[in-house]
Design an enzyme around this catalytic site. Structure first.
Site, PDB file in Angstrom:
ATOM      1  N   GLU A   1      -1.328   0.751   7.790  1.00 60.45           N
ATOM      2  CA  GLU A   1      -1.129   2.189   7.937  1.00 60.45           C
ATOM      3  C   GLU A   1      -1.447   2.903   6.628  1.00 60.45           C
ATOM      4  O   GLU A   1      -1.255   2.354   5.541  1.00 60.45           O
ATOM      5  CB  GLU A   1       0.323   2.458   8.357  1.00 60.45           C
TER       6      GLU A   1
ATOM      7  N   CYS B   1      -1.837   8.227   0.785  1.00 59.37           N
ATOM      8  CA  CYS B   1      -1.036   7.037   0.503  1.00 59.37           C
ATOM      9  C   CYS B   1      -1.731   5.839   1.162  1.00 59.37           C
ATOM     10  O   CYS B   1      -1.909   5.803   2.379  1.00 59.37           O
ATOM     11  CB  CYS B   1       0.376   7.230   1.038  1.00 59.37           C
TER      12      CYS B   1
ATOM     13  N   CYS C   1       4.027  -7.226   3.486  1.00 55.93           N
ATOM     14  CA  CYS C   1       4.373  -7.408   2.072  1.00 55.93           C
ATOM     15  C   CYS C   1       5.333  -8.581   1.960  1.00 55.93           C
ATOM     16  O   CYS C   1       6.200  -8.769   2.811  1.00 55.93           O
ATOM     17  CB  CYS C   1       5.047  -6.139   1.534  1.00 55.93           C
TER      18      CYS C   1
ATOM     19  N   CYS D   1      11.813  -6.282  -0.143  1.00 49.72           N
ATOM     20  CA  CYS D   1      12.814  -5.292  -0.561  1.00 49.72           C
ATOM     21  C   CYS D   1      13.671  -4.926   0.656  1.00 49.72           C
ATOM     22  O   CYS D   1      13.147  -4.684   1.740  1.00 49.72           O
ATOM     23  CB  CYS D   1      12.135  -4.051  -1.145  1.00 49.72           C
TER      24      CYS D   1
ATOM     25  N   CYS E   1      13.156  -1.651   2.976  1.00 46.83           N
ATOM     26  CA  CYS E   1      11.782  -1.280   3.300  1.00 46.83           C
ATOM     27  C   CYS E   1      11.321  -1.948   4.596  1.00 46.83           C
ATOM     28  O   CYS E   1      11.465  -3.159   4.760  1.00 46.83           O
ATOM     29  CB  CYS E   1      10.882  -1.705   2.142  1.00 46.83           C
TER      30      CYS E   1
ATOM     31  N   GLY F   1       2.524  -3.054   1.031  1.00 48.58           N
ATOM     32  CA  GLY F   1       2.100  -4.110   0.119  1.00 48.58           C
ATOM     33  C   GLY F   1       2.378  -3.846  -1.346  1.00 48.58           C
ATOM     34  O   GLY F   1       2.724  -2.739  -1.742  1.00 48.58           O
TER      35      GLY F   1
ATOM     36  N   SER G   1       1.853   1.997  -7.496  1.00 47.46           N
ATOM     37  CA  SER G   1       3.294   1.750  -7.544  1.00 47.46           C
ATOM     38  C   SER G   1       3.566   0.258  -7.412  1.00 47.46           C
ATOM     39  O   SER G   1       2.979  -0.415  -6.562  1.00 47.46           O
ATOM     40  CB  SER G   1       3.958   2.505  -6.394  1.00 47.46           C
TER      41      SER G   1
ATOM     42  N   ASN H   1      15.020   6.798   3.433  1.00 49.61           N
ATOM     43  CA  ASN H   1      14.638   7.128   4.807  1.00 49.61           C
ATOM     44  C   ASN H   1      15.090   5.996   5.720  1.00 49.61           C
ATOM     45  O   ASN H   1      14.773   4.834   5.448  1.00 49.61           O
ATOM     46  CB  ASN H   1      13.113   7.252   4.915  1.00 49.61           C
TER      47      ASN H   1
ATOM     48  N   CYS I   1       8.403   7.346   2.886  1.00 51.05           N
ATOM     49  CA  CYS I   1       8.487   6.217   1.980  1.00 51.05           C
ATOM     50  C   CYS I   1       9.343   5.090   2.558  1.00 51.05           C
ATOM     51  O   CYS I   1      10.455   5.313   3.010  1.00 51.05           O
ATOM     52  CB  CYS I   1       9.105   6.717   0.687  1.00 51.05           C
TER      53      CYS I   1
HETATM   54  S1  SF4 Z   1       9.086  -1.444  -1.200  1.00 51.74           S
HETATM   55 FE1  SF4 Z   1       6.949  -1.980  -1.647  1.00 51.74          FE
HETATM   56  S2  SF4 Z   1       7.099  -3.973  -2.691  1.00 51.74           S
HETATM   57 FE2  SF4 Z   1       9.076  -3.649  -1.647  1.00 51.74          FE
HETATM   58  S3  SF4 Z   1       8.833  -4.665   0.362  1.00 51.74           S
HETATM   59 FE3  SF4 Z   1       8.272  -2.490   0.613  1.00 51.74          FE
HETATM   60  S4  SF4 Z   1       6.046  -2.457   0.383  1.00 51.74           S
HETATM   61 FE4  SF4 Z   1       6.771  -4.390  -0.508  1.00 51.74          FE
END
Ligand code: SF4
Length: 346
Positions: free
Chosen positions: A95, A108, A115, A119, A122, A161, A193, A292, A335
């Site tokens: 995406e 973006c 990924c 995290c 996320c 990613g 980032s 979010n 985000c």
């Molecule tokens: S915040 Fe960034 S580095 Fe962390 S899992 Fe999500 S996409 Fe990967």
């Protein structure tokens, strides 16, 4: 690469010059092709009408234009955020997001399908890694977003990613973004980032194109940061910050520290003071992002008062703070929400 042909987005002007030379063509053909691709954003060789038909056919035999197939396009209710989803070779979905507002749009862009960083807050991390994107797949997103926006925006590599574990594709993509013969963006218009990959930051410091670097901090304390971002166990904050200091010195760019505010988790005054001192030592700015909601994650969006207090503590310590608006939440384009799943599944 969907069908065995290379994407022309992965070809440098030098390699295109060789290709044309081998066919007895003048060198200005490179400029013509680059203009179609990077200034006019066409997605087929047939549209390159100032090239002879036989040459267009020969190009199409050796190259495809975009390696991406757009499979979904969602627009937020306010019309300012557009999320594009693409299928890539192998069937994974990625995406990219176009955000309008301000003088220029922002693109973006993703660097991986999924990924591996995991995290906890996320959606991309929850899905795991499918594979690295190629340089052509990174650039294909930029061209598709430019088509949708009608112009090339500022680029943030903050989509799906971790870009610093895919530098073999990301560095040539940065070259293409900055190359005057291709997108011609100043490096200041590009931001990358990272979750904090120490060797990747060091390698970026020696790269030809040095974008703005944003470090996703999310806790100034190693123990809590490792809980939120497991990669911190491998690359603890001290080493990451040292590498960031080196990058800032070498590139002359001011670091950006990103901080996702998780209601009741990382919003204490102690955390705000520790983050302020980290920012001051690095001469960095701080970008606050209210969490979010992500399906399957237990975290909450912070109260407005919590965010205000956290921000005030940073500002009182003399730190420059920006706050990212919660844009595109209705289409899961904000985000941390990019999951690479069809919209019906979110
Ligand atoms: S915040 Fe960034 S580095 Fe962390 S899992 Fe999500 S996409 Fe990967």
């Amino acid at each position: 690469m969907r069908d065995g042909r290379k994407s022309i987005f992965a070809a440098t002007p030098e390699s295109l010059a060789d290709w044309f030379r081998a066919r007895g063509q003048p060198s200005y053909r490179v400029q013509q092709v680059c203009e179609w691709l990077y200034a006019r954003h066409v997605l087929s060789f047939e549209e390159m009408t100032n090239l002879p038909a036989t040459l267009r056919e020969a190009l199409a035999e050796d190259y495809q234009v975009s390696p991406l197939r757009e499979v979904e396009r969602l627009c937020s209710a306010d019309g300012r955020t557009v999320k594009l989803a693409f299928e890539i070779a192998g069937g994974a979905r990625i995406e990219s997001v176009l955000m309008r507002g301000g003088r220029r749009p922002t693109f973006c862009v993703s660097s991986q399908a999924g990924c591996a960083m995991g995290c906890r807050f996320c959606a991309t991390g929850a899905a795991g890694l499918s594979r690295n994107l190629s340089m052509g797949e990174v650039i294909g997103q930029v061209v598709a977003l430019a088509c949708a926006a009608g112009e090339v925006g500022n680029i943030v590599m903050m989509g799906m990613g971790e870009p610093l574990v895919n530098l073999d594709a990301v560095l040539p993509a940065l070259d293409a973004m900055a190359d005057p013969a291709r997108f011609g963006l100043g490096a200041r218009r590009i931001t990358l980032s990272t979750a904090g990959i120490t060797p990747g930051i060091r390698r970026l410091a020696t790269a030809r194109v040095q974008p703005n670097l944003a470090l996703s901090v999310n806790s100034p304390f190693d123990r809590q940061r490792t809980e939120l971002m497991p990669i911190n166990g491998r690359y603890p904050l001290a080493g990451v910050l040292e590498a960031c200091r080196g990058y800032a010195q070498r590139s002359g760019r001011r670091m950006l520290l990103e901080y996702v505010l998780l209601g009741g988790v990382n919003t204490s005054q102690k955390a705000a003071r520790a983050l302020a001192s980290m920012a001051r030592r690095l001469h960095a700015m701080v970008n606050l992002i209210a969490y979010n909601p992500v399906t399957g994650c237990e975290y909450k969006t912070p109260e407005d008062s919590e965010t205000r207090q956290f921000r005030a503590t940073l500002e009182q310590a003399g730190v420059a703070v920006t706050q990212r608006f919660r844009r595109g939440r209705d289409i899961k384009a904000a985000c941390g929400q990019l999951a690479g799943r069809p919209s019906a599944e979110h």
